[in-house]
Write a protein that holds these residues in place. Structure first.
Motif, PDB file in Angstrom:
ATOM      1  N   UNK A  70       0.838  -1.195   0.000  1.00  0.00           N
ATOM      2  CA  UNK A  70       0.000   0.000   0.000  1.00  0.00           C
ATOM      3  C   UNK A  70       0.874   1.246   0.000  1.00  0.00           C
ATOM      4  N   UNK A  71       0.514   2.216  -0.821  1.00  0.00           N
ATOM      5  CA  UNK A  71       1.131   3.536  -0.772  1.00  0.00           C
ATOM      6  C   UNK A  71       0.062   4.549  -0.387  1.00  0.00           C
ATOM      7  N   UNK A  72       0.497   5.721   0.057  1.00  0.00           N
ATOM      8  CA  UNK A  72      -0.427   6.751   0.531  1.00  0.00           C
ATOM      9  C   UNK A  72      -0.302   7.984  -0.354  1.00  0.00           C
ATOM     10  N   UNK A  73      -1.409   8.381  -0.967  1.00  0.00           N
ATOM     11  CA  UNK A  73      -1.420   9.562  -1.831  1.00  0.00           C
ATOM     12  C   UNK A  73      -1.933  10.781  -1.076  1.00  0.00           C
ATOM     13  N   UNK A  74      -1.481  11.964  -1.491  1.00  0.00           N
ATOM     14  CA  UNK A  74      -1.900  13.224  -0.859  1.00  0.00           C
ATOM     15  C   UNK A  74      -2.369  14.194  -1.936  1.00  0.00           C
ATOM     16  N   UNK A  75      -3.095  15.220  -1.497  1.00  0.00           N
ATOM     17  CA  UNK A  75      -3.639  16.177  -2.439  1.00  0.00           C
ATOM     18  C   UNK A  75      -2.582  16.994  -3.148  1.00  0.00           C
ATOM     19  N   UNK A  76      -1.554  17.435  -2.416  1.00  0.00           N
ATOM     20  CA  UNK A  76      -0.494  18.282  -2.963  1.00  0.00           C
ATOM     21  C   UNK A  76       0.805  17.939  -2.254  1.00  0.00           C
ATOM     22  N   UNK A  91      -5.776   7.136  -0.546  1.00  0.00           N
ATOM     23  CA  UNK A  91      -5.613   8.550  -0.170  1.00  0.00           C
ATOM     24  C   UNK A  91      -5.457   8.730   1.335  1.00  0.00           C
ATOM     25  N   UNK A  92      -4.582   9.635   1.720  1.00  0.00           N
ATOM     26  CA  UNK A  92      -4.431   9.988   3.130  1.00  0.00           C
ATOM     27  C   UNK A  92      -5.673  10.712   3.626  1.00  0.00           C
ATOM     28  N   UNK A  93      -5.927  10.617   4.924  1.00  0.00           N
ATOM     29  CA  UNK A  93      -6.944  11.480   5.523  1.00  0.00           C
ATOM     30  C   UNK A  93      -6.490  12.918   5.360  1.00  0.00           C
ATOM     31  N   UNK A  94      -7.396  13.767   4.925  1.00  0.00           N
ATOM     32  CA  UNK A  94      -6.992  15.110   4.504  1.00  0.00           C
ATOM     33  C   UNK A  94      -6.824  16.087   5.653  1.00  0.00           C
ATOM     34  N   UNK A  95      -7.495  15.858   6.783  1.00  0.00           N
ATOM     35  CA  UNK A  95      -7.450  16.841   7.864  1.00  0.00           C
ATOM     36  C   UNK A  95      -7.643  16.145   9.207  1.00  0.00           C
ATOM     37  N   UNK A  96      -7.587  16.946  10.274  1.00  0.00           N
ATOM     38  CA  UNK A  96      -7.680  16.391  11.619  1.00  0.00           C
ATOM     39  C   UNK A  96      -9.006  15.689  11.868  1.00  0.00           C
TER      40      UNK A  96
END
Length: 295
Positions: free
Chosen positions: A121-127, A206-211
């Motif tokens: 598994x890899x983790x993607x981010x928005x930017x 995708x990573x969780x985007x925020x807290x």
């Protein structure tokens, strides 16, 4: 395995709930697999999305068959997908994931000498240049599937392969207090089936985007972990001790963040460290709350 008139070799099962944009992206990635298209089919198992079945079918656009899971939960959706599967091999991923082009070919090849296969598994981010604290934290700490497989004896169902006959022998996913992928894989291993890791079968999540998203994830995970380990007097004492040690674990994990190749710069490292500290302190409070609620 060869394709035949009886059906494809592999059924890719994709549970979905109300995320049409990511579902389209996921299906596009599956369509780009190096495994020849006639060798696999895709089944989208929808969890009664509020957007409606017609909208889901429009997003699928003929790339998959759509079935509706009558009972809520990702595990129940996967069961509904399995019920529709024609392949002798089942490949599980999630609708918010993006499998790399060689995913199916690599998983299928590894399954030739194993019962269950979990991929990387890899983790993607928005930017990449402007990671949030939650994204930076998950880049370092989330989805370590090799560790899960080799140490904890389970694979995430975002990247899991097995034969249909094995699934039938183990039984369906269950709606339980604990994570359905953990429970199902551990049940399979307990029956004597082998579980192996295949690093070339890669899926991005995708990573969780925020807290708030990160907190929601760990609220669920804390409850599931407590259900597995915190019952009975001895279990509760171990749980309390574990949670009281959370502040000390912050310092223990600082070197991992500082040295991580997954973070591009110092700003991302600082944000990851801040989220690490915030999350560990929150987990301590939430974990002790679970004990108090069950006394």
């Amino acid at each position: 395995m060869n394709a035949s008139r009886a059906g494809p070799d592999v059924t890719v099962i994709v549970p979905h709930y109300n995320d049409l944009v990511r579902l389209r992206t996921c299906l596009e990635a599956i369509e780009l697999q190096t495994l020849s298209r006639e060798r696999f089919e895709i089944v989208v198992a929808d969890n009664s999305s509020p957007v409606g079945l017609a909208a889901v079918e429009a997003a699928v656009a003929g790339r998959a068959r759509v079935t509706v899971a009558g009972e809520r939960g990702a595990g129940m959706a996967r069961n509904a997908g399995v019920a529709e599967a024609r392949g002798s091999v089942l490949a599980f991923t999630d609708s918010d994931c993006i499998p790399e082009p060689n995913w199916l070919a690599a998983g299928l090849a590894r399954l030739a000498n194993a019962d269950l296969v979990g991929g990387r598994m890899t983790v993607s981010v928005g930017d990449e240049a402007r990671m949030t604290g939650a994204e930076a934290f998950e880049r370092v700490f989330a989805f370590h599937n090799r560790h899960y497989i080799e140490k904890k004896r389970f694979s995430v169902t975002a990247n899991l392969f097995c034969r249909r006959s094995l699934f039938d022998a183990v039984g369906p996913f269950r709606n339980a207090e604990i994570s359905e992928d953990f429970e199902w894989c551990r049940r399979a291993v307990a029956q004597g089936f082998s579980l192996v890791y295949e690093p070339s079968a890669v899926v991005s999540h995708p990573a969780r985007a925020d807290w708030l998203q990160l907190k929601r994830k760990w609220t669920r995970m804390n409850a599931e972990t407590y259900a597995m380990t915190g019952k009975g007097k001895a279990g509760q004492l171990r749980w309390v001790a574990r949670n009281l040690s959370m502040p000390f674990s912050i310092l223990a994990h600082v070197p991992k963040v500082v040295a991580s190749p997954e973070l591009p710069d110092a700003r991302a490292r600082v944000r990851a460290l801040g989220t690490l500290a915030r999350l560990r302190l929150w987990r301590m409070v939430d974990g002790l709350r679970l004990v108090g609620r069950n006394l």
